[in-house]
Design a protein around this motif. Structure first.
Motif, short mmCIF file in Angstrom:
data_model
loop_
_atom_site.label_atom_id
_atom_site.label_comp_id
_atom_site.label_asym_id
_atom_site.label_seq_id
_atom_site.Cartn_x
_atom_site.Cartn_y
_atom_site.Cartn_z
N UNK A 30 -41.50 38.01 -20.48
CA UNK A 30 -42.62 39.17 -20.46
C UNK A 30 -43.33 38.72 -19.10
N UNK A 31 -43.60 39.89 -18.22
CA UNK A 31 -44.43 39.65 -16.81
C UNK A 31 -45.87 40.25 -17.19
N UNK A 32 -46.05 40.41 -18.32
CA UNK A 32 -47.33 41.23 -18.80
C UNK A 32 -48.36 40.21 -19.48
N UNK A 33 -49.65 40.53 -19.37
CA UNK A 33 -50.41 39.63 -19.84
C UNK A 33 -50.52 39.51 -21.25
N UNK A 34 -49.49 40.24 -22.02
CA UNK A 34 -49.30 40.22 -23.39
C UNK A 34 -47.92 40.10 -23.76
N UNK B 215 -53.33 54.23 -13.05
CA UNK B 215 -52.95 54.91 -12.09
C UNK B 215 -51.44 55.54 -11.90
N UNK B 216 -50.76 54.82 -13.05
CA UNK B 216 -49.43 55.30 -12.86
C UNK B 216 -48.47 54.25 -12.39
N UNK B 217 -48.98 53.28 -11.85
CA UNK B 217 -48.05 52.22 -11.27
C UNK B 217 -47.55 51.33 -12.47
N UNK B 218 -46.41 50.77 -11.96
CA UNK B 218 -45.69 49.59 -13.06
C UNK B 218 -46.37 48.44 -13.14
N UNK B 219 -46.78 48.07 -14.33
CA UNK B 219 -47.58 46.96 -14.72
C UNK B 219 -46.67 45.77 -14.93
N UNK B 220 -45.41 45.96 -15.55
CA UNK B 220 -44.43 44.98 -15.73
C UNK B 220 -43.73 45.33 -17.00
N UNK B 221 -42.81 44.45 -17.12
CA UNK B 221 -41.69 44.56 -18.16
C UNK B 221 -41.94 43.53 -19.26
N UNK B 222 -41.37 43.57 -20.24
CA UNK B 222 -41.24 42.60 -21.39
C UNK B 222 -40.26 42.96 -22.34
#
Lengths: 353, 534
Positions: free
Chosen positions: B407-411, B385-392
């Motif tokens: 990393x604040x992403x799941x990967x 949807x264009x929203x920010x998922x996170x940084x790494x």
């Protein structure tokens, strides 16, 4: 087999032999010893030149691209300039002094990396040959003028104020102070600089450079020799005073030859270091002058020797103060060569190692 | 006016100025130049007010240094003028202006009693008889040597003037480009305006630091805006565009594939594109510049730029819900600034930043070199949807564990490789006064050679009305050479060497070398003044 390092060691030994023979010829007044000393210096200069030519052939570029090559080249130029200057007027102690300076130059140069490497892009220009070699010829002449000026100051320091050298008035208190400063201060300054270099090498470990070599082979022997010389001179001061005339060249000869060495070196240095440097800088960096520390110190060297020539030729100054200026000029020259590369950062940093 | 001229011609003034210039130059090499005020505050806490007040932060362009240089130029100008006058007199009217007293005071001379010398016919040129009946005969050899000193000073003066002109009217700038890029080169006036705006901006920052209410700040701001407008107008209608056609590196033979490849040349093929199309082109290398229009281009800088990075994507063990990548790590190739949505993920990834040799300084990640030693990549991910998922941050394999913490992403990401593209930096210069500097250099070289290497001799024969004869030799050679010449002159005038010499040659043995008399300077004036002109 790589013969060129052997040739440089042999050259160094020849200069040492020349130093011993020249010193003995001055103290014993034996012409045959002088001839042997001269042969030794000739041999040393030929061996070093042979070594440099071999290195040039091996590397494919003139041996002027790093500190080791620069110091060996400079010492070889000094040997040739000294042989040229004394071809018809023997000055044994000056020739001995030039031999010591040549040995020290090779010794200090050998502290730096000795391997041959291809030239970096900035140095791939025929201006390298012209700029560095002509500047070094000038610096070799300055080195000779320094030795002569040191001997002049030594003579003024040792001579009886009541009977000064012919052509010179008795040394004033300030002149004697200046001469004392040069006679004792310069070896001290040299030892101090070497100690500083050793400290720097020790604090920045590098596989090609070893501070222990400097301490064991340069600083300690020199400090011991100088201390012994000073002690001996003090102990036998009466005999030393009487033997001045036999040992040391006449003051007017030293003064005249100092001028001649500077008159030879000044145009060479100006053209080689400054003008050819400007032309090359303009070609490589797009500006002929950028106040880089090396450029600035080369200019300072030019200015110091300009003062010498102005006061000598226009004012007719001769004697202690021109000798002091000549010594100062050489110190500035050495700082331009060494100090700038080791202490100040700039566009010439590649020339350090 | 006369006092000012006297002051400028004075040798003492020149020596003081030269010494001052040397001292200032030394200071300039000891204090880093052209840094911002806070640098001096941090590194020279006690001295920094003095450094800034005296302009030692930009010493070589400061008023003090330029003032001394200007005074030295004036002094050299005055001295050159005096020298030209003296040389002209010495060159053309040496015999007419010489006095017997001057010749008799020459250090290399010989006197003869009346009757000791047969009648001397002269040197084949007309001599001169003074009012008291003294006959002077002169032979000069190497007269061009007299021109050496004025030429030397004239050359030095031209170099100084050329330098001043270059400082005032020359421009320098740096441009960078990658292969295929076309860089606009503005006209000289625009670049000059930009350089002036930079200087004013720096001046403004210093003023603001000292006094934020300084009324000159607004005037500076206005001036900067006008200059920037000129620069932007120049950019909008450039003199030409420089097309970076191709960039490549040559290595020394046999070193290209080694651990430490040795660079032989950085090559930039450029093409000039004018309004009428391609005009000219060349391959630029260090020491091989290229000129077009008002500008000369120099290869000055070369840096690899990493735009495309290969990453290994793994589940992040520290995430509350680690990514499900199907049991196998995934590979991802990202290009700086270009979003990419891989088929195996619903998210879109964007490479924000890449540091080839990263270090943590304070709280900042910085790259300390352009070498691929310790890479770090900053990635941002967006949801469908264009929203920010996170940084790494992704690091190299040996530091991959750090990736968990940044990393604040799941990967999490591991940098596997990065492909460099070269960026070439060119120095662009325009110096209309450079030819004057080269002319000065040529003249100076000529002057040096003439002054120090060209022999000049004056041979004098002076016959007094009382029959006494004096011969003397002067010149720019060592005393020993002058004495040899004197002996030859003595033979020539028919005396042998039997007079009473003023300078006696000594025997030459190692223990008794020659007692030399210093050579006569070539520029002695007729009557030695108290303060001789240089």
């Amino acid at each position: 087999m790589n013969v060129e390092p052997t040739l440089f060691v042999l050259a160094m030994l020849s200069y040492l032999a020349g130093f011993i023979c020249h010193s003995l010829s001055a103290s014993l007044a034996r012409a045959s010893l002088y001839d042997w000393g001269r042969r030794a210096v000739w041999a040393g200069a030929l061996l070093a030149t042979g070594g440099l030519l071999l290195r040039w052939n091996e590397a494919g570029h003139p041996p002027l691209s790093n500190m080791y090559e620069s110091m060996v080249s400079l010492s070889t130029f000094l040997a040739w300039v000294t042989l040229l200057f004394t071809r018809s007027t023997p000055i044994p102690l000056a020739e001995a002094g030039a031999g010591v300076v040549a040995v020290l130059m090779i010794g200090i140069g050998s502290l730096f990396a000795r391997d041959t490497r291809p030239l970096i892009p900035a140095l791939q220009s025929y201006w390298l040959h012209l700029h560095v070699s002509i500047a070094f010829l000038g610096e070799a002449a300055f080195a000779l003028s320094f030795v002569l000026s040191y001997l002049f100051c030594l003579r003024r320091f040792l001579e009886d104020p009541a009977s000064p050298s012919p052509g010179f008035p008795p040394a004033t208190a300030t002149e004697r102070l200046a001469c004392t400063g040069i006679v004792f201060g310069l070896p001290g300054l040299f030892l101090l600089s070497m100690a500083g270099l050793a400290w720097r090498l020790a604090s920045q470990p590098h596989p090609d450079r070893d501070a222990t070599t400097l301490v064991v082979w340069v600083i300690l022997p020199l400090a011991v020799t100088l201390a012994a010389l000073v002690a001996a001179a003090f102990h036998f001061r009466g005999a030393v005073g009487k033997a001045i005339e036999r040992w040391l060249p006449p003051a007017d000869l030293l003064d005249d030859f100092t001028y001649r060495a500077i008159a030879l070196g000044f145009p060479l240095f100006t053209v080689g270091a400054l003008i050819f440097g400007m032309v090359w800088a303009n070609k490589a960096w797009g500006r002929y002058w950028g106040w880089d520390p090396k450029e600035t110190w080369a200019l300072i060297t030019f200015l110091v020797y300009s003062i010498y020539l102005h006061v000598r030729l226009t004012r007719g100054w001769q004697g202690t103060w021109t000798a002091v200026l000549s010594v100062l000029g050489f110190l500035v020259t050495m700082f331009t060569l060494f100090g700038v590369n080791l202490l100040l950062s700039g566009l010439h940093s590649y020339a350090t190692f | 006016m006369r006092l000012l001229r006297k002051l400028l011609v004075s040798l003492r003034t020149a020596i003081i100025l030269i010494a001052l210039l040397s001292a200032l130059s030394v200071i300039g090499t000891l204090i880093p130049q052209q840094r911002e005020g806070p640098f001096y505050l941090a590194n020279y806490p006690r001295l920094h007010p003095g450094i800034l007040a005296l302009g030692f932060d930009d010493l070589y362009h400061g008023r003090l240094f330029l003032g001394v240089l200007g005074l030295l130029s004036l002094s050299t100008l005055a001295c050159t003028h005096t020298r030209i006058k003296l040389t002209r007199r010495r060159f053309f009217r040496r015999l007419a202006t010489a006095t017997p007293a001057e010749i008799m005071s020459m250090p290399v001379a010989q006197r003869f009693a009346p009757g000791q010398v047969p009648d001397f016919p002269g040197f084949g040129e007309s001599g001169r008889t003074t009012e008291d009946g003294t006959r002077l005969d002169l032979r000069v050899t190497g007269r061009p040597a007299l021109l050496g000193s004025p030429l030397l000073h004239l050359g030095f003066l031209l170099i100084l003037l050329g330098g001043l002109g270059g400082h005032l009217f020359g421009v320098e700038m740096g441009i960078t480009g990658v292969a295929g890029e076309k860089v606009a080169i503005p006209p000289v006036e625009a670049v000059r305006a930009a350089a002036r705006a930079d200087r004013l901006r720096r001046q403004g920052r210093e003023l603001q630091r000292l006094n934020p209410q300084d009324p000159t700040l607004s005037r500076l701001q206005q001036e900067i805006e006008v200059l920037e407008a000129i620069y932007h107008a120049g950019l909008a209608s450039p003199a030409f565009r420089l097309h970076f056609v191709d960039l490549w590196v040559d290595y020394h033979e046999g070193t290209a594939s080694t651990a430490t490849p040795m660079i032989k040349a950085w090559n930039t093929r450029v093409e000039v594109i004018t309004a009428d199309g391609p005009a000219s082109g060349a391959v630029l290398r260090v020491n091989e510049p290229f000129s077009h229009g008002d500008y000369t281009f120099y290869q000055a800088d070369w840096a690899p730029q990493y735009r495309t990075v290969d990453l290994l994507v793994q589940p992040n063990p520290r995430a509350t819900a680690p990514a499900d990548l199907g049991g196998e790590p995934r590979r991802l190739r990202l290009t700086l600034g270009e979003p990419f949505a891989p088929a195996w993920s619903s998210q879109t990834f964007l490479l924000l930043d890449f540091l080839p040799d990263f270090k943590i300084m304070g709280k900042q990640f910085v790259s300390v070199s352009n070498n691929l030693n310790n890479p770090a990549a900053r990635i941002v991910a967006y949801n469908p949807d264009g929203s920010l998922a996170g940084h790494a941050w992704g690091f190299s394999a040996r530091m991959s564990e750090m990736g968990h913490f940044f990393s604040d992403l799941p990967c999490q990401f591991v940098v596997e490789d990065a492909q460099p593209t070269f960026q070439s930096g060119l120095q662009v210069c325009h110096d209309p006064f450079a030819p004057l500097v080269w002319l000065g250099c040529w003249i100076m070289v000529g002057g040096l050679a003439m002054t120090f290497y060209l022999p000049y001799f004056e041979e004098w024969v002076v016959r007094r009305p009382n029959g006494m004869t004096l011969i003397a030799v002067a010149g720019n050679r060592p005393a020993a050479t002058l004495r040899q010449r004197l002996a030859g002159l003595a033979q020539e005038v028919g005396t042998g060497n039997g007079g009473s010499p003023q300078g006696t040659p000594h025997a030459r043995t190692p223990s008794a070398p020659v007692a030399a008399i210093p050579p006569t300077p070539p520029q002695t004036s007729d009557e030695p003044p108290k303060e001789p002109p240089r």
